[in-house]
Design a protein around this motif. Structure first.
Motif, mmCIF file in Angstrom:
data_model
loop_
_atom_site.group_PDB
_atom_site.id
_atom_site.type_symbol
_atom_site.label_atom_id
_atom_site.label_comp_id
_atom_site.label_asym_id
_atom_site.label_seq_id
_atom_site.Cartn_x
_atom_site.Cartn_y
_atom_site.Cartn_z
ATOM 1 N N GLY A 76 -56.901 16.184 -44.216
ATOM 2 C CA GLY A 76 -57.312 14.792 -43.892
ATOM 3 C C GLY A 76 -56.434 13.722 -43.540
ATOM 4 N N VAL A 77 -55.095 14.168 -42.999
ATOM 5 C CA VAL A 77 -54.244 13.067 -42.763
ATOM 6 C C VAL A 77 -53.817 13.343 -41.094
ATOM 7 N N LYS A 78 -53.952 12.201 -40.420
ATOM 8 C CA LYS A 78 -53.779 12.185 -38.851
ATOM 9 C C LYS A 78 -52.413 11.708 -38.551
ATOM 10 N N ILE A 79 -51.915 12.535 -37.752
ATOM 11 C CA ILE A 79 -50.453 12.078 -37.204
ATOM 12 C C ILE A 79 -50.576 11.242 -36.035
ATOM 13 N N SER A 80 -50.327 9.857 -35.997
ATOM 14 C CA SER A 80 -50.303 8.891 -35.089
ATOM 15 C C SER A 80 -49.214 8.816 -33.936
ATOM 16 N N GLY A 81 -47.935 9.221 -34.204
ATOM 17 C CA GLY A 81 -47.066 9.079 -33.488
ATOM 18 C C GLY A 81 -45.775 10.242 -33.816
ATOM 19 N N ILE A 82 -44.765 10.186 -32.744
ATOM 20 C CA ILE A 82 -43.853 11.131 -33.106
ATOM 21 C C ILE A 82 -42.383 10.553 -32.649
ATOM 22 N N ASP A 83 -41.534 10.374 -33.464
ATOM 23 C CA ASP A 83 -40.081 9.793 -32.914
ATOM 24 C C ASP A 83 -39.290 10.812 -32.822
ATOM 25 N N ARG A 84 -39.117 11.049 -31.416
ATOM 26 C CA ARG A 84 -38.336 12.273 -31.094
ATOM 27 C C ARG A 84 -36.994 12.159 -31.380
ATOM 28 N N HIS A 85 -36.388 10.723 -31.386
ATOM 29 C CA HIS A 85 -34.978 10.736 -31.618
ATOM 30 C C HIS A 85 -34.504 10.751 -32.988
ATOM 31 N N ALA A 86 -35.461 10.172 -34.060
ATOM 32 C CA ALA A 86 -35.344 10.274 -35.422
ATOM 33 C C ALA A 86 -35.685 11.891 -36.061
ATOM 34 N N ARG A 87 -36.507 12.420 -35.265
ATOM 35 C CA ARG A 87 -37.369 13.716 -35.450
ATOM 36 C C ARG A 87 -38.140 13.408 -36.887
ATOM 37 N N THR A 88 -39.096 12.626 -36.586
ATOM 38 C CA THR A 88 -40.101 12.223 -37.501
ATOM 39 C C THR A 88 -41.545 12.472 -36.978
#
Length: 806
Positions: A76-88
């Motif tokens: 029930g938790v949606k991912i809204s973004g990816i930080d490719r440099h911080a790898r999060t």
């Protein structure tokens, strides 16, 4: 330990995690899922919508699986973004989760065309379990429902809604159904079958607007034509969920672009499933996604080697009971393509083979997919078909029965719905000692979804297991060439409610004295009496509710529950015997009185004057409950057998069974009423009851098996009811209970009745109660005959041979 984050808790993402776990990786795994549910089988959502399975029954990995594998779940938790440099990854709540490797398994979403009015109430899509529950809440008998989309998902939605009682219409933009898998002829065969089930199909239709004031009340087409609708389901295709990858700056076209190793343009990010695009191709069927999962599991665990090759598109489907197989090119307008066809409208079978330069390049099979593997081998191997031209449509069966599976590599997918390969099955057989189809289904999930791979699974078992005993699938008869089990599935799943309907769609339209009574019983049992009765499908005994004798007269046996009668009933029996000059009055072995030699025309008057219910002595149904005196009078009795027998008979009388069903209740182990040689027996003991089943005292004698021992009378009655209903639902027509018990085994029967979960036991009992509520005393028809000739003696001697419809 490396941190692996998986965005997506669907079939492809979790299948990949399962493959990763088999390689014993050093990963700390976190799975995010938009839905609040654990991983489930989306292919079976239509069965949930139809009420044939519960949501729990389609779960692939339960909560314990996640826990036992130390997987952190964020449902029930949606991912809204990816930080490719911080790898999060960042979720919608603003929390960040670090990763060393990231798998995007975001799947796809329902495509909603830009039709004015799609935002109105009662307009739905059919994609997730939540969508399914929403439709279940709205569906009701008589509701006018329209499904926009004639592809796989739309037709499955239509089927589920129809089973729930809705009046369903399918609207499709193209001139034929499932145009990606079928040509116009194949689509017409499918359309004919669907319309035969009572679903309206309108082709081609473009929806211009969804009408209604806030709440949908109809559709308007581009032609100006209008159609009423209280519920609209949009199933117009899917779109890859690629926005997360697009926002992160990795390469995205229609889907997230991956290479042969399922790597994206970022070396730390991978993708799998319907969100992907591989060599310009996106995916909507599940089989290639399991192949992707295996490749990615090898890549991500540093075992880089296997590559994903989508190959020629192939689809094996079952739509509303119709088997469909399509592979390769289906465009017969391509230069140099020859077409070889076979059609049998009566059987609903259609084959189309596309050949170029004597090589098979594509095929369509509808209704008959028996030869799919032969054709696939020809296509994949580039077999020269010149020497086989006379055998193209009906390839010869191999003399080596194991050749088909021997010719498959271990990597060949057997069950496309669940991604089970030949090698997986062989390994499971040796690891777990699998020897039956039931064990195979339980261990591997093969053949648990659409079931089209069942035959291939059996061939594989036969090839690998030395003492494999093939499950018998007795065909009902030549008129309806399906097994009892398959027919039950068809009738239940497609909500067929008349013998005529079953024969028209799946039989020879006529039927015979073998299949018509069997189908009549099946409909009565499945729909608990809520079906269209066809008197031509009944034996003469069942039509006139009395037992025909060799001279054409009839035997009348009134019901005496538990063998107990009264002076008033005895006087009435005597008066009736005198009034109608009945030649013989006999006490039966079942503690009842038989009036023999009654004329057919006198039957209604005899019943009326008796004023007693039918004892069903003529029927494939509940006959009687024989009792001893028991504790009420007998000095040896330890339980009240007489009143218990009366109660048992009252609960079950007037119900039909696969064959005649006799019962007995005794008040002590002396067994005076012979409970151990009855279909169902209750044996009173000091402080307990034994419930025994499957006894016989006919041409062969069989002692009943002990089903269970219980403490109370009510528990004994309930155990008896559970077995009774289980036999009704799973026994083959004309199969006595003692043959049924031997065929299934008492252990399996116990497991699925008295030892079943409370929920499953209650389902059995609820269906029994529904049947009982709709049952009635057949002798009441004497005052209101079903037809004018029901009690007319048409010929001097009516045949007495049971099994002939006269």
């Amino acid at each position: 330990m490396k941190r692996l984050v998986v965005v997506g808790n669907g079939m492809a993402g979790v299948a990949c995690v399962e493959q990763i776990l088999k390689r014993n990786p050093e990963f700390e795994i976190t799975i995010f899922g938009d839905e609040t549910h654990v991983n489930y089988n989306r292919i079976m959502l239509s069965l949930v919508l139809a009420g044939e399975k519960s949501a729990d029954e389609i779960v692939l990995n339960d909560v314990d699986w996640y826990r036992s594998n130390n997987i952190r779940t964020r449902l029930g938790v949606k991912i809204s973004g990816i930080d490719r440099h911080a790898r999060t990854v960042v979720d919608e709540q603003g929390q960040t989760t670090p990763y060393d490797k990231l798998i995007l398994a975001t799947g796809s979403s329902a495509f909603i065309p830009p039709i004015p009015g799609v935002d109105k109430q009662n307009v739905h899509v059919f994609r997730t379990l939540d969508d399914t529950h929403a439709l279940m809440a709205k569906a009701r008998k008589g509701l006018s429902a329209v499904v926009i989309g004639g592809g796989l998902l739309g037709l499955e939605a239509a089927r589920g809604l129809q089973v729930r009682g809705c009046d369903v219409t399918v609207i499709h933009l193209s001139p034929s159904l499932m145009e990606r898998q079928l040509d116009a002829t194949g689509g017409e065969y499918l359309k004919r079958r669907i319309e035969g089930l009572g679903i309206r199909v309108m082709l081609p239709r473009q929806t211009a607007a969804i009408m209604g004031n806030g709440h949908v009340d109809g559709l308007r087409f581009a032609t100006g034509e209008e159609l009423e609708a209280e519920l609209v389901v949009i199933a117009a295709g899917i779109r890859p969920n690629a926005d997360l990858g697009r926002k992160a700056g990795i390469e995205v076209n229609r889907g997230i672009v991956v290479n042969d190793f399922m790597e994206t343009s970022d070396p730390h990010i991978f993708a799998v499933g319907e969100c992907t695009e591989h060599r310009g191709q996106t995916f909507g069927l599940v089989a290639p996604l399991f192949d992707q999962a295996r490749v990615l599991a090898a890549t991500i665990t540093d075992n880089r080697g296997p590559v994903f090759a989508a190959g020629a598109p192939a689809a094996k489907l079952k739509i509303m009971g119709v088997d469909i197989f399509s592979a390769g090119s289906i465009d017969d307008k391509e230069p140099g393509v020859e077409v070889v066809r076979y059609e049998d409208p009566a059987l609903g079978a259609y084959k189309k083979l596309l050949i170029r330069d004597n090589r098979l390049v594509g095929m369509i099979l509808v209704g008959d997919v028996e030869d799919e593997h032969t054709y696939l081998d020809w296509m994949r191997n580039g077999t020269d078909l010149a020497p086989l031209r006379r055998q193209l449509l009906f390839p010869p069966q191999a003399l080596d029965m194991g050749l088909e599976v021997a010719d498959m590599p271990d990597s060949e997918t057997i069950c496309g719905c669940n991604g089970v390969r030949k090698g997986d099955i062989i390994q499971a057989i040796h690891t777990h000692g699998i020897a039956t189809m039931g064990q195979l289904r339980e261990r591997t999930k093969a053949s648990t979804s659409c079931g089209t791979c069942a035959g291939l699974c059996q061939k594989l078992l036969r090839a690998v297991v030395p003492d494999f005993q093939e499950e018998t699938k007795t065909t009902l008869c030549a008129c309806v060439p399906y097994s009892y089990e398959r027919l039950r599935e068809i009738v239940r799943g497609q909500k067929l409610k008349s013998v005529e309907e079953v024969l028209a769609i799946y039989g020879n339209r006529k039927g015979c004295e073998v299949c018509k009574p069997a189908l009549s019983y099946m409909l009565d049992m499945l729909w608990c009496g809520d079906h269209e009765e066809d008197r031509s499908a009944r034996y003469i005994n069942d039509r006139v509710h009395a037992n025909i004798q060799k001279d054409g007269t009839f035997s009348v046996v009134p019901r005496m529950r538990g063998g107990v009668t009264s002076p008033d009933e005895l006087r009435r029996i005597a008066d009736v015997a005198d009034k109608y000059a009945i030649p013989m009055v006999k006490v039966t072995g079942s503690q009842r009185i038989d009036l023999l030699g009654v004329k057919k025309a006198d039957l209604p008057a005899v019943w009326r004057d008796l004023g007693m219910p039918s004892g069903q002595a003529y029927a494939k149904g509940v006959r009687m409950v024989k009792t001893c005196v028991g504790s009420e009078f007998c000095r040896f009795g330890v339980q009240d057998s007489t009143n218990t027998g009366i109660e048992l008979e009252a609960r079950l009388e007037n119900l039909f069974t696969p064959h005649k069903f006799k019962m007995a209740v005794v008040g002590c182990p002396r067994n005076c009423a012979e409970a151990t040689v009855k279909d169902l027996g209750l044996i009173g003991q000091d402080g307990s009851w034994q419930v025994v089943v499957g006894g016989a005292a006919g041409k062969s004698v069989r002692k009943a098996d002990l089903l269970v021992t219980v403490d109370t009378r009510e528990e004994a009655l309930e155990a008896g009811e559970l077995f009774f209903q289980y036999y009704r639902e799973n026994g083959n027509y004309l199969e006595r209970s003692y043959d049924f018990v031997e065929r299934l085994g008492i252990e399996k029967i116990r497991k699925e009745t008295v030892y079943a979960s409370e929920e499953e036991k209650q389902k059995l009992l609820d269906r029994l109660r529904r049947s009982k509520a709709l049952s009635h005393d057949a002798w009441t028809e004497g005052d209101r005959p079903v037809n004018p000739t029901q009690f007319v003696q048409i010929q001097a001697m009516e045949t007495a041979r049971e099994g002939l419809l006269v």
